[in-house]
Design an enzyme around this catalytic site. Structure first.
Site, PDB file in Angstrom:
ATOM      1  N   GLY A  30       0.846  -1.205   0.000  1.00  0.00           N
ATOM      2  CA  GLY A  30       0.000   0.000   0.000  1.00  0.00           C
ATOM      3  C   GLY A  30       0.869   1.238   0.000  1.00  0.00           C
ATOM      4  O   GLY A  30       2.096   1.162   0.172  1.00  0.00           O
ATOM      5  N   SER A  32       2.645   4.829   0.954  1.00  0.00           N
ATOM      6  CA  SER A  32       3.304   5.317   2.161  1.00  0.00           C
ATOM      7  C   SER A  32       2.242   6.023   3.008  1.00  0.00           C
ATOM      8  O   SER A  32       1.450   6.809   2.490  1.00  0.00           O
ATOM      9  CB  SER A  32       4.416   6.309   1.766  1.00  0.00           C
ATOM     10  N   SER A  34      -0.238   4.507   4.474  1.00  0.00           N
ATOM     11  CA  SER A  34      -1.526   3.792   4.459  1.00  0.00           C
ATOM     12  C   SER A  34      -1.745   3.031   5.764  1.00  0.00           C
ATOM     13  O   SER A  34      -2.887   2.736   6.135  1.00  0.00           O
ATOM     14  CB  SER A  34      -1.607   2.840   3.262  1.00  0.00           C
ATOM     15  N   GLY A  35      -0.662   2.696   6.442  1.00  0.00           N
ATOM     16  CA  GLY A  35      -0.781   2.017   7.743  1.00  0.00           C
ATOM     17  C   GLY A  35      -0.183   0.621   7.794  1.00  0.00           C
ATOM     18  O   GLY A  35      -0.461  -0.137   8.712  1.00  0.00           O
ATOM     19  N   LYS A  36       0.639   0.296   6.820  1.00  0.00           N
ATOM     20  CA  LYS A  36       1.225  -1.059   6.752  1.00  0.00           C
ATOM     21  C   LYS A  36       2.015  -1.412   8.016  1.00  0.00           C
ATOM     22  O   LYS A  36       1.780  -2.449   8.628  1.00  0.00           O
ATOM     23  CB  LYS A  36       2.185  -1.178   5.538  1.00  0.00           C
ATOM     24  N   SER A 104       5.942  -1.829  -2.081  1.00  0.00           N
ATOM     25  CA  SER A 104       5.929  -2.839  -3.154  1.00  0.00           C
ATOM     26  C   SER A 104       4.934  -2.440  -4.252  1.00  0.00           C
ATOM     27  O   SER A 104       3.890  -3.089  -4.414  1.00  0.00           O
ATOM     28  CB  SER A 104       5.657  -4.245  -2.608  1.00  0.00           C
TER      29      SER A 104
HETATM   30  S1  ADX Z   1       9.336   0.260  -2.132  1.00  0.00           S
HETATM   31  O1  ADX Z   1       8.613   1.076  -3.116  1.00  0.00           O
HETATM   32  O2  ADX Z   1      10.678  -0.075  -2.565  1.00  0.00           O
HETATM   33  O3  ADX Z   1       8.566  -0.920  -1.716  1.00  0.00           O
HETATM   34  P1  ADX Z   1       9.787   0.806   0.657  1.00  0.00           P
HETATM   35  O4  ADX Z   1       8.569   0.268   1.304  1.00  0.00           O
HETATM   36  O5  ADX Z   1      11.033  -0.007   0.717  1.00  0.00           O
HETATM   37  O6  ADX Z   1       9.444   1.224  -0.858  1.00  0.00           O
HETATM   38  O7  ADX Z   1      10.138   2.219   1.310  1.00  0.00           O
HETATM   39  C1  ADX Z   1       9.123   3.176   1.425  1.00  0.00           C
HETATM   40  C2  ADX Z   1       9.413   4.176   2.530  1.00  0.00           C
HETATM   41  O8  ADX Z   1      10.569   4.935   2.214  1.00  0.00           O
HETATM   42  C3  ADX Z   1       8.277   5.164   2.657  1.00  0.00           C
HETATM   43  O9  ADX Z   1       7.353   4.784   3.653  1.00  0.00           O
HETATM   44  C4  ADX Z   1       8.953   6.457   3.008  1.00  0.00           C
HETATM   45  O10 ADX Z   1       9.085   6.558   4.401  1.00  0.00           O
HETATM   46  C5  ADX Z   1      10.348   6.325   2.437  1.00  0.00           C
HETATM   47  N1  ADX Z   1      10.580   7.019   1.150  1.00  0.00           N
HETATM   48  C6  ADX Z   1      11.586   7.893   0.927  1.00  0.00           C
HETATM   49  N2  ADX Z   1      11.585   8.315  -0.364  1.00  0.00           N
HETATM   50  C7  ADX Z   1      10.540   7.689  -0.973  1.00  0.00           C
HETATM   51  C8  ADX Z   1      10.024   7.718  -2.300  1.00  0.00           C
HETATM   52  N3  ADX Z   1      10.585   8.445  -3.273  1.00  0.00           N
HETATM   53  N4  ADX Z   1       8.937   6.960  -2.587  1.00  0.00           N
HETATM   54  C9  ADX Z   1       8.369   6.217  -1.627  1.00  0.00           C
HETATM   55  N5  ADX Z   1       8.807   6.141  -0.338  1.00  0.00           N
HETATM   56  C10 ADX Z   1       9.896   6.868  -0.011  1.00  0.00           C
END
Ligand code: ADX
Length: 206
Positions: A30, A32, A34-36, A104
């Site tokens: 979900g 960022s 969203s509450g995961k 993800s």
């Molecule tokens: S994922 O897209 O590769 O799955 P992941 O869950 O590891 O992302 O990391 C997301 C977290 O990194 C977010 O909750 C936020 O705190 C931080 N973050 C920093 N920059 C970004 C960005 N450009 N997009 C999304 N999350 C970011």
């Protein structure tokens, strides 16, 4: 490749017998905010009280260690999820209930994660929450920065999020409480007989 995997004496089935519960991946996906992580954390507490061995793999934590070499480009996100998927598979082999809390964003990466374990060992939990609400929450202040162009490739703003098409569970965190959300997940696991409450823990759970 000149590699010959060794065959351990103690296998997943033995650990499952020892733990008295099945092992699986609860894959939270979900936006960022969203509450995961919150859901995974409270769910973990409840499962712990039920005598279930768990572990949480969380985006912000893993990205300071194992995946600290990765950024938020499409390629890096793919690699992030690929590594997490492999680690989660190891945890399943270790006999645990592993919860992964990563945006993800790509359907294909989540599909590849699913393919690594048996069908009943992968439960995709879509933590659905409108972008508007996540942005209002803005717990970490990243949405504001993303709107100002100070954080690039931010999911939902200038990087895509591909919604799950057939997740096992959908939790709408803008509509129900955390308590209800966690209970819904536990109910699902019980109905599917993925976790079975032992007599002595039933009262505690209630
Ligand atoms: S994922 O897209 O590769 O799955 P992941 O869950 O590891 O992302 O990391 C997301 C977290 O990194 C977010 O909750 C936020 O705190 C931080 N973050 C920093 N920059 C970004 C960005 N450009 N997009 C999304 N999350 C970011």
């Amino acid at each position: 490749m000149n590699i010959i995997p060794y065959e351990p004496v103690i296998k997943k089935e033995d650990r499952i017998r020892l733990n008295k519960h099945k092992s699986m991946i609860l894959w939270f996906t979900g936006l960022s905010g969203s509450g995961k992580s919150t859901l995974a954390s409270i769910l973990e507490e409840k499962l712990y009280c039920l005598g279930i061995r768990t572990y949480i793999l969380d985006g912000d934590n893993i990205r300071t260690g194992l995946n600290k070499d990765l950024d938020f480009s499409k390629e890096s996100r793919e690699e992030n999820i690929r590594r997490i998927s492999e680690v989660a598979k190891l945890f399943v082999d270790a006999g645990l209930v592993v919860m992964t809390a990563f945006i993800s964003p790509y359907r294909r990466d989540r599909y590849l994660a699913r393919q690594l374990v048996a069908k009943e060992e992968f439960i995709e939990i879509y933590v659905r929450c409108p972008l508007k609400v996540c942005e209002e929450r803005d717990v970490k202040g990243f949405y504001k920065k993303a709107r100002q162009g100070m954080v690039k490739q931010f999911t939902g703003i200038d990087s895509p999020y591909e919604e799950p098409e057939t997740p096992e569970i959908i939790i709408e965190t803008d509509k129900i409480t955390i308590e209800e959300s966690v209970n819904n997940i536990i109910s699902y696991l019980m109905i599917k007989q993925l976790i079975i409450l032992k007599k002595e823990t039933v009262n505690e759970y209630k």
